[in-house]
Design a protein around this motif. Structure first.
Motif, PDB file in Angstrom:
ATOM      1  N   MET A   1       0.822  -1.200   0.000  1.00  0.00           N
ATOM      2  CA  MET A   1       0.000   0.000   0.000  1.00  0.00           C
ATOM      3  C   MET A   1       0.858   1.252   0.000  1.00  0.00           C
ATOM      4  O   MET A   1       0.630   2.167  -0.758  1.00  0.00           O
ATOM      5  N   GLN A   2       1.850   1.265   0.879  1.00  0.00           N
ATOM      6  CA  GLN A   2       2.723   2.431   0.963  1.00  0.00           C
ATOM      7  C   GLN A   2       3.521   2.623  -0.320  1.00  0.00           C
ATOM      8  O   GLN A   2       3.726   3.734  -0.770  1.00  0.00           O
ATOM      9  N   GLU A   3       3.973   1.546  -0.926  1.00  0.00           N
ATOM     10  CA  GLU A   3       4.759   1.658  -2.146  1.00  0.00           C
ATOM     11  C   GLU A   3       3.920   2.208  -3.295  1.00  0.00           C
ATOM     12  O   GLU A   3       4.418   2.968  -4.119  1.00  0.00           O
ATOM     13  N   ARG A   8       2.817   6.852  -6.881  1.00  0.00           N
ATOM     14  CA  ARG A   8       1.872   7.851  -7.372  1.00  0.00           C
ATOM     15  C   ARG A   8       2.406   9.262  -7.125  1.00  0.00           C
ATOM     16  O   ARG A   8       2.361  10.122  -8.016  1.00  0.00           O
ATOM     17  N   ILE A   9       2.941   9.498  -5.955  1.00  0.00           N
ATOM     18  CA  ILE A   9       3.476  10.827  -5.640  1.00  0.00           C
ATOM     19  C   ILE A   9       4.742  11.094  -6.443  1.00  0.00           C
ATOM     20  O   ILE A   9       4.968  12.214  -6.909  1.00  0.00           O
ATOM     21  N   ALA A  10       5.569  10.077  -6.657  1.00  0.00           N
ATOM     22  CA  ALA A  10       6.784  10.250  -7.462  1.00  0.00           C
ATOM     23  C   ALA A  10       6.432  10.625  -8.894  1.00  0.00           C
ATOM     24  O   ALA A  10       7.083  11.493  -9.494  1.00  0.00           O
ATOM     25  N   LYS A  39      12.379   9.502  -7.476  1.00  0.00           N
ATOM     26  CA  LYS A  39      12.206   8.529  -6.402  1.00  0.00           C
ATOM     27  C   LYS A  39      11.939   9.324  -5.135  1.00  0.00           C
ATOM     28  O   LYS A  39      12.547  10.362  -4.901  1.00  0.00           O
ATOM     29  N   ILE A  40      11.038   8.826  -4.322  1.00  0.00           N
ATOM     30  CA  ILE A  40      10.695   9.530  -3.087  1.00  0.00           C
ATOM     31  C   ILE A  40      10.903   8.595  -1.907  1.00  0.00           C
ATOM     32  O   ILE A  40      10.704   7.381  -2.018  1.00  0.00           O
ATOM     33  N   HIS A  83      -1.977  21.215  -2.296  1.00  0.00           N
ATOM     34  CA  HIS A  83      -3.245  20.604  -1.902  1.00  0.00           C
ATOM     35  C   HIS A  83      -3.219  19.082  -1.985  1.00  0.00           C
ATOM     36  O   HIS A  83      -4.134  18.426  -1.501  1.00  0.00           O
ATOM     37  N   GLN A  84      -2.169  18.500  -2.583  1.00  0.00           N
ATOM     38  CA  GLN A  84      -2.089  17.044  -2.699  1.00  0.00           C
ATOM     39  C   GLN A  84      -1.235  16.394  -1.621  1.00  0.00           C
ATOM     40  O   GLN A  84      -1.453  15.241  -1.281  1.00  0.00           O
ATOM     41  N   VAL A  85      -0.239  17.102  -1.118  1.00  0.00           N
ATOM     42  CA  VAL A  85       0.665  16.509  -0.120  1.00  0.00           C
ATOM     43  C   VAL A  85       0.746  17.411   1.105  1.00  0.00           C
ATOM     44  O   VAL A  85       0.518  18.614   1.031  1.00  0.00           O
TER      45      VAL A  85
END
Length: 112
Positions: A1-3, A8-10, A39-40, A83-85
């Motif tokens: 889930m975290q990956e 998605r954020i990367a 990469k995040i 607004h996304q993070v």
């Protein structure tokens, strides 16, 4: 889930950074910067972005310029994704020289 969330954020960071660099490089004729990979970190606080610079001879000069202006780039990124993070990640930039490496291997294969 975290990956999945990290990926998605990367991807979102890669898209937004490429738009930032596209708008900044319009002023410089003959230079193109593209973000090849992002990469995040698992805590979403550090983003490592790999840049491809054309022409590749100016790569180190452009990288120094980008690193010196990273706080301004981070601010502009923050205005786009606030607004996304929750946390705007710290940005680290590196040159992606994989295209130069591929070109070098092609040259070696053509010699034989």
């Amino acid at each position: 889930m975290q990956e999945t969330r990290q990926n998605r954020i990367a991807r979102m960071l890669q898209k937004e950074l490429s738009l930032i660099f596209q708008s900044q490089t319009r002023m410089m004729r003959g230079v193109m910067i593209s973000v090849t990979n992002c990469k995040i970190s698992p805590d979403l606080s550090v983003c490592t972005a790999y840049l491809s610079v054309f022409p590749s001879e100016k790569g180190e000069e452009i990288l120094e310029n980008v690193n010196s202006n990273s706080s301004q780039i981070r601010y502009e990124l923050g205005t786009r994704i606030r607004h996304q993070v929750r946390i705007i990640p710290e940005l680290r930039f590196f040159i992606d020289d994989s295209l130069d490496y591929i070109e070098h291997i092609d040259e070696l294969l053509k010699k034989d």
